[in-house]
Write an enzyme that holds these catalytic residues in place. Structure first.
Site, PDB file in Angstrom:
ATOM      1  N   HIS A  53      16.339 -37.864  -4.381  1.00 36.55           N
ATOM      2  CA  HIS A  53      15.730 -38.035  -3.335  1.00 36.55           C
ATOM      3  C   HIS A  53      14.202 -37.930  -3.249  1.00 36.55           C
ATOM      4  O   HIS A  53      13.404 -37.744  -2.019  1.00 36.55           O
ATOM      5  CB  HIS A  53      16.425 -37.198  -2.115  1.00 36.55           C
ATOM      6  CG  HIS A  53      18.088 -37.787  -1.816  1.00 36.55           C
ATOM      7  ND1 HIS A  53      18.171 -39.108  -1.639  1.00 36.55           N
ATOM      8  CD2 HIS A  53      18.866 -37.278  -2.260  1.00 36.55           C
ATOM      9  CE1 HIS A  53      19.416 -39.344  -1.499  1.00 36.55           C
ATOM     10  NE2 HIS A  53      20.137 -38.235  -2.005  1.00 36.55           N
ATOM     11  N   CYS A  57       0.876  -1.055   0.044  1.00 35.83           N
ATOM     12  CA  CYS A  57      -0.248  -0.100   0.068  1.00 35.83           C
ATOM     13  C   CYS A  57       1.034   1.162   0.069  1.00 35.83           C
ATOM     14  O   CYS A  57       1.920   1.266   0.459  1.00 35.83           O
ATOM     15  CB  CYS A  57      -0.900   0.080   1.324  1.00 35.83           C
ATOM     16  SG  CYS A  57      -2.046  -1.157   1.289  1.00 35.83           S
ATOM     17  N   LYS A  71       5.829  -4.478  -3.939  1.00 29.85           N
ATOM     18  CA  LYS A  71       7.179  -4.391  -3.708  1.00 29.85           C
ATOM     19  C   LYS A  71       7.541  -4.409  -2.420  1.00 29.85           C
ATOM     20  O   LYS A  71       8.723  -5.224  -2.000  1.00 29.85           O
ATOM     21  CB  LYS A  71       7.593  -3.110  -4.329  1.00 29.85           C
ATOM     22  CG  LYS A  71       9.252  -2.720  -4.585  1.00 29.85           C
ATOM     23  CD  LYS A  71       9.711  -3.741  -5.592  1.00 29.85           C
ATOM     24  CE  LYS A  71      11.455  -3.659  -5.570  1.00 29.85           C
ATOM     25  NZ  LYS A  71      11.906  -4.716  -6.138  1.00 29.85           N
ATOM     26  N   ARG A 114       3.935  -0.402  -4.869  1.00 27.33           N
ATOM     27  CA  ARG A 114       3.612  -1.063  -3.534  1.00 27.33           C
ATOM     28  C   ARG A 114       2.320  -1.732  -3.291  1.00 27.33           C
ATOM     29  O   ARG A 114       2.079  -2.262  -2.481  1.00 27.33           O
ATOM     30  CB  ARG A 114       3.487   0.371  -2.475  1.00 27.33           C
ATOM     31  CG  ARG A 114       4.883   0.944  -2.512  1.00 27.33           C
ATOM     32  CD  ARG A 114       4.692   2.005  -1.659  1.00 27.33           C
ATOM     33  NE  ARG A 114       4.808   1.757  -0.146  1.00 27.33           N
ATOM     34  CZ  ARG A 114       5.697   1.637   0.798  1.00 27.33           C
ATOM     35  NH1 ARG A 114       6.792   1.857   0.243  1.00 27.33           N
ATOM     36  NH2 ARG A 114       5.629   1.205   1.829  1.00 27.33           N
ATOM     37  N   LYS A 142      12.162 -16.099  -9.591  1.00 33.63           N
ATOM     38  CA  LYS A 142      11.938 -14.986 -10.953  1.00 33.63           C
ATOM     39  C   LYS A 142      10.585 -15.598 -11.437  1.00 33.63           C
ATOM     40  O   LYS A 142      10.048 -14.733 -11.948  1.00 33.63           O
ATOM     41  CB  LYS A 142      13.064 -14.446 -11.313  1.00 33.63           C
ATOM     42  CG  LYS A 142      14.485 -13.899 -10.946  1.00 33.63           C
ATOM     43  CD  LYS A 142      13.867 -12.614 -10.233  1.00 33.63           C
ATOM     44  CE  LYS A 142      13.243 -12.352  -9.312  1.00 33.63           C
ATOM     45  NZ  LYS A 142      13.707 -12.099  -7.829  1.00 33.63           N
ATOM     46  N   GLU A 150      16.736 -18.838  -6.784  1.00 31.62           N
ATOM     47  CA  GLU A 150      16.365 -17.327  -7.205  1.00 31.62           C
ATOM     48  C   GLU A 150      15.872 -17.559  -8.651  1.00 31.62           C
ATOM     49  O   GLU A 150      14.893 -16.831  -9.187  1.00 31.62           O
ATOM     50  CB  GLU A 150      17.579 -16.364  -7.019  1.00 31.62           C
ATOM     51  CG  GLU A 150      17.390 -14.982  -7.794  1.00 31.62           C
ATOM     52  CD  GLU A 150      16.279 -14.229  -7.171  1.00 31.62           C
ATOM     53  OE1 GLU A 150      15.890 -14.564  -5.779  1.00 31.62           O
ATOM     54  OE2 GLU A 150      16.074 -12.967  -7.464  1.00 31.62           O
ATOM     55  N   GLU A 159       7.195 -15.794 -10.010  1.00 30.39           N
ATOM     56  CA  GLU A 159       6.721 -14.380  -9.526  1.00 30.39           C
ATOM     57  C   GLU A 159       6.090 -13.548 -10.854  1.00 30.39           C
ATOM     58  O   GLU A 159       5.060 -12.922 -10.790  1.00 30.39           O
ATOM     59  CB  GLU A 159       7.588 -13.204  -9.094  1.00 30.39           C
ATOM     60  CG  GLU A 159       8.411 -13.496  -7.684  1.00 30.39           C
ATOM     61  CD  GLU A 159       9.166 -12.369  -7.398  1.00 30.39           C
ATOM     62  OE1 GLU A 159      10.168 -12.386  -7.864  1.00 30.39           O
ATOM     63  OE2 GLU A 159       8.896 -11.577  -6.457  1.00 30.39           O
ATOM     64  N   TRP A 193      -2.728  -2.672  -1.643  1.00 25.74           N
ATOM     65  CA  TRP A 193      -2.603  -4.000  -1.843  1.00 25.74           C
ATOM     66  C   TRP A 193      -3.562  -4.879  -0.510  1.00 25.74           C
ATOM     67  O   TRP A 193      -3.247  -4.638   0.387  1.00 25.74           O
ATOM     68  CB  TRP A 193      -0.973  -4.413  -1.503  1.00 25.74           C
ATOM     69  CG  TRP A 193      -0.830  -5.794  -1.651  1.00 25.74           C
ATOM     70  CD1 TRP A 193      -0.266  -6.375  -2.728  1.00 25.74           C
ATOM     71  CD2 TRP A 193      -0.625  -6.834  -0.790  1.00 25.74           C
ATOM     72  NE1 TRP A 193       0.046  -7.739  -2.773  1.00 25.74           N
ATOM     73  CE2 TRP A 193      -0.029  -8.155  -1.430  1.00 25.74           C
ATOM     74  CE3 TRP A 193      -0.902  -7.099   0.751  1.00 25.74           C
ATOM     75  CZ2 TRP A 193      -0.324  -9.220  -0.889  1.00 25.74           C
ATOM     76  CZ3 TRP A 193      -1.040  -8.285   1.277  1.00 25.74           C
ATOM     77  CH2 TRP A 193      -0.407  -9.378   0.713  1.00 25.74           C
ATOM     78  N   ASN A 197      -1.666   2.122   5.695  1.00 18.65           N
ATOM     79  CA  ASN A 197      -0.582   1.182   5.218  1.00 18.65           C
ATOM     80  C   ASN A 197      -0.236   0.210   6.277  1.00 18.65           C
ATOM     81  O   ASN A 197       0.165   1.010   7.348  1.00 18.65           O
ATOM     82  CB  ASN A 197       0.796   1.790   4.638  1.00 18.65           C
ATOM     83  CG  ASN A 197       1.515   0.816   4.289  1.00 18.65           C
ATOM     84  OD1 ASN A 197       1.437  -0.402   4.258  1.00 18.65           O
ATOM     85  ND2 ASN A 197       2.861   1.257   4.392  1.00 18.65           N
ATOM     86  N   GLY A 198      -0.786  -0.899   6.371  1.00 15.73           N
ATOM     87  CA  GLY A 198      -0.553  -1.824   7.533  1.00 15.73           C
ATOM     88  C   GLY A 198      -1.647  -2.531   7.954  1.00 15.73           C
ATOM     89  O   GLY A 198      -2.610  -2.913   7.039  1.00 15.73           O
TER      90      GLY A 198
HETATM   91  C1  AGP Z   1      11.888 -10.827  -5.124  1.00 21.32           C
HETATM   92  O1  AGP Z   1      11.498 -10.619  -6.335  1.00 21.32           O
HETATM   93  C2  AGP Z   1      10.352 -10.661  -4.376  1.00 21.32           C
HETATM   94  N1  AGP Z   1       9.758  -9.419  -4.836  1.00 21.32           N
HETATM   95  C3  AGP Z   1      10.323 -10.752  -2.600  1.00 21.32           C
HETATM   96  O2  AGP Z   1      11.004 -12.030  -2.480  1.00 21.32           O
HETATM   97  C4  AGP Z   1      11.375  -9.791  -1.983  1.00 21.32           C
HETATM   98  O3  AGP Z   1      12.867 -10.194  -2.175  1.00 21.32           O
HETATM   99  C5  AGP Z   1      11.036  -9.925  -0.491  1.00 21.32           C
HETATM  100  O4  AGP Z   1       9.715  -9.687  -0.286  1.00 21.32           O
HETATM  101  C6  AGP Z   1      12.030  -9.509   0.395  1.00 21.32           C
HETATM  102  O5  AGP Z   1      11.902  -7.816   0.255  1.00 21.32           O
HETATM  103  P1  AGP Z   1      13.033  -6.990   0.892  1.00 21.32           P
HETATM  104  O6  AGP Z   1      14.350  -7.240   0.250  1.00 21.32           O
HETATM  105  O7  AGP Z   1      12.721  -5.465   0.533  1.00 21.32           O
HETATM  106  O8  AGP Z   1      12.844  -7.185   2.298  1.00 21.32           O
END
Ligand code: AGP
Length: 622
Positions: A518, A2, A617, A27, A499, A495, A502, A74, A100-101
């Site tokens: 395994h 948010c 984000k 956000r 990616k 990672e 996401e 959000w 926001n929260g």
């Molecule tokens: C990464 O592509 C993600 N959007 C997410 O996993 C992110 O890394 C995670 O929310 C942590 O965020 P930060 O690094 O701002 O703490």
């Protein structure tokens, strides 16, 4: 999660607020809304979905005003719909609130208010705030009544929140509140701004004041007053921001993510420029950390979430293998409810791109408190690694390593990850140099390798982007992917899978290559491609054997490998090529083609690469 923006001054508020929201849309983008006080009335316009929808509505609903608050959402409580969009108002239309929260005790307050006859129109936690505030406002409020009502309200709320509040009886006053969610005030000439993130403010001013937890601020065209939650007046001064890295333009790229992938050579170079001295010096690394960190640390614990957690895994490898320091990496969201027993002389490192991730901040705060309780029994330090040194993280940790990654807008982290990796290389080398766990020659060789990385990343992007796009075309219909790697490249497999998940919504899993047999190997058939990271080094042959095992189950094999690696060429169906590099430094290179692969698959599928569904984000809620 948010985004909040507010404006009070002499200009037309709506366009300032909407432009601010545009810069905060990363956000959250489930809905957006704006509230202004126009001709003595509170006006609120809200729309489900992205900001575009709100813009369209505002073309016909014009409410000229010099004061307003706005929000991009959000969703946490209540589906993404217009009736759940912020700002929320009380039933008498006197008060508007953006939040926001999360308000944890909202149900208890809501029940109380319903008993008093208040009617609710949303399923959100936020709606209790204007209703409660309204219940504390006299019929004809004057003087500090608004401020006092805010204070009474805030003291009833439990959770983590940042608020922006308007009251119809105070047409030149915005009150904002910070309790464990970020808020910054921008100072102009006879005008003031507030926002969840400085990115919304920088087009107007570089003079800012970050609110601290437990603070309330009153913004009017003549100034800013700061209070604590007991309404004791506080005095703190704004500061000037260095805006060098605050760019939120795509600069001709189709998406922010692609732009940020291309920025990675600069990010690596900037990190080297800031922290590497001449190799001839005793120790070429200058992180300038508290000397006690080097002398006291017996073990390290890394706390992080998501991509930052993956960076932490690479960090663990480096700190253990180069500096010989036992290191653990914990998901902050898990750790805060099941912390490990405390060991004396621990260095805790919080890794967070945004510096605002609620779970990471909460886990770090918890550790800080535990250390304070035990400080006589050992020496504890808390360090942060972030590209946002001005963020809330600074209020929790003792020292910060600024990754110099700059602001990242694409929701999927790319350049932040690279910047975090660089910080870990430098930290591990710094420890190794001071503790003598590596020879000078070895350190100089690694430093030499680090200096070549910007050119090598550039080479991958320049030479491979088109090839990877062509390969990506073959996978737009694929349902599942497996990524495998070993040793220092196992976190890169994780990672790469994250990616892809996401932004392309393809199910993908990362595994240590040796673990496939395994269990997960049962998943494989001709429909499940396997991406294997196989660069020359200790585990090269092992990964290739694991890849062969996948091939024997009909899996299509994609290798992240060097085109000069003949064995790899004979095993893989496609190669995402990286230059020959020491295995130790390879994660900085191997992740680049995986970012590009995910990017191109998502772009080919026509998905919203920068704002993938359900994500935000900054994850500022638990
Ligand atoms: C990464 O592509 C993600 N959007 C997410 O996993 C992110 O890394 C995670 O929310 C942590 O965020 P930060 O690094 O701002 O703490």
């Amino acid at each position: 999660m948010c985004g909040i923006v507010g404006y009070v001054g002499t200009q037309e508020a709506t366009s300032i607020l909407i432009n601010g929201l545009e810069r905060l849309e990363y956000r959250g983008y489930d809905s957006a809304g704006i509230a202004t006080v126009t001709r003595g009335e509170l006006h609120c316009v809200r729309a489900q979905g992205k900001l575009f929808n709100l813009r369209q509505k505002l073309e016909t609903e014009v409410n000229p005003s010099q004061i307003g608050i706005a929000h991009t959402r959000w969703a946490t409580h209540g589906v993404p719909a217009e009736h759940n969009a912020h700002p929320h108002r009380d039933m008498y239309n006197r008060v508007a609130v953006v939040q926001n929260g999360i308000i944890e005790n909202y149900q208890e307050i809501k029940a109380e208010l319903i008993n008093q006859g208040y009617q609710f129109t949303s399923e959100t936690d936020t709606e209790v705030i204007p209703q409660l505030l309204s219940s504390y406002l006299p019929a004809k409020p004057q003087g500090d009544d608004f401020l006092i009502a805010v204070q009474k309200t805030v003291n009833r709320l439990q959770g983590a929140f940042a608020l922006g509040i308007l009251c119809v009886d105070y047409s030149d006053e915005i009150i904002i509140v910070r309790h464990q969610a970020p808020l910054v005030i921008g100072f102009g000439q006879g005008e003031f701004f507030c926002a969840s993130d400085v990115t919304a403010i920088v087009p107007h001013t570089s003079t800012v004041l970050y609110l601290e937890n437990g603070e309330i601020a009153r913004l009017t065209p003549i100034g800013v007053e700061l209070y604590d939650f007991e309404l004791k007046r506080l005095r703190r001064f704004p500061r000037n921001l260095d805006l060098t890295h605050v760019s939120v333009d795509k600069d001709g790229f189709k998406h922010f993510m692609l732009k940020e992938i291309h920025e990675q050579p600069t990010v690596v170079q900037s990190c080297l420029d800031h922290y590497l001295k001449n190799e001839a010096e005793d120790n070429p690394i200058c992180l300038n950390l508290d000397p006690q960190i080097y002398t006291n640390t017996q073990q390290i614990m890394i706390l992080a979430c998501g991509t930052s957690w993956h960076a932490g895994l690479v960090g663990k490898y480096l700190l253990e293998q180069l500096a010989g320091i036992p290191t653990s990496v914990q998901y902050a969201s898990e750790y805060r409810y099941a912390p490990s027993p405390i060991l004396p002389n621990t260095l805790t490192i919080g890794v967070t791109q945004s510096g605002e991730t609620a779970d990471t901040l909460a886990a770090l705060s918890m550790e800080k408190q535990r250390y304070l309780n035990l400080s006589r029994e050992g020496k504890f330090k808390i360090l942060g690694i972030t590209s946002r040194p001005e963020s809330s993280l600074a209020q929790v940790v003792e020292q910060i390593i600024n990754t110099h990654g700059g602001i990242e807008i694409g929701v999927a982290s790319t350049k932040s990850f690279i910047a975090q990796l660089m910080s870990f290389y430098l930290l591990a080398l710094d420890f190794a140099s001071r503790r003598g766990t590596l020879s000078r020659e070895k350190i100089n060789n690694i430093v030499k390798g680090l200096r070549q990385l910007p050119g090598q990343i550039e080479e991958i992007i320049r030479e491979q982007n088109r090839t990877i796009e062509a390969i990506a075309h073959q996978f737009s219909e694929t349902q599942d992917f497996i990524f495998i790697g070993r040793g220092i490249n196992f976190p890169i497999a994780l990672e790469g899978a994250l990616k892809l998940k996401e932004i392309s919504y393809i199910h993908a899993e990362g595994y240590p290559a040796g673990e496939m047999k395994h269990g997960p190997i049962a998943l494989l058939d001709a429909k499940v491609p396997v991406v294997a990271i196989a660069v020359p080094g200790e585990v090269h042959d092992k990964v290739l054997s694991n890849a062969q095992e996948a091939k024997a189950r009909d899996a299509r094999l994609i290798g992240v490998s060097s085109l000069d690696d003949r064995v790899a060429l004979s095993v893989f169906d496609d190669i995402l090529s990286v230059p020959m590099v020491d295995e130790l430094l390879s994660p900085i290179l191997t992740v680049i083609p995986l970012q590009l692969l995910a990017y191109h698959i998502a772009a080919i599928k026509g998905l919203d690469v920068d704002q993938p569904r359900n994500l935000a984000k900054s994850v500022t809620v638990e």
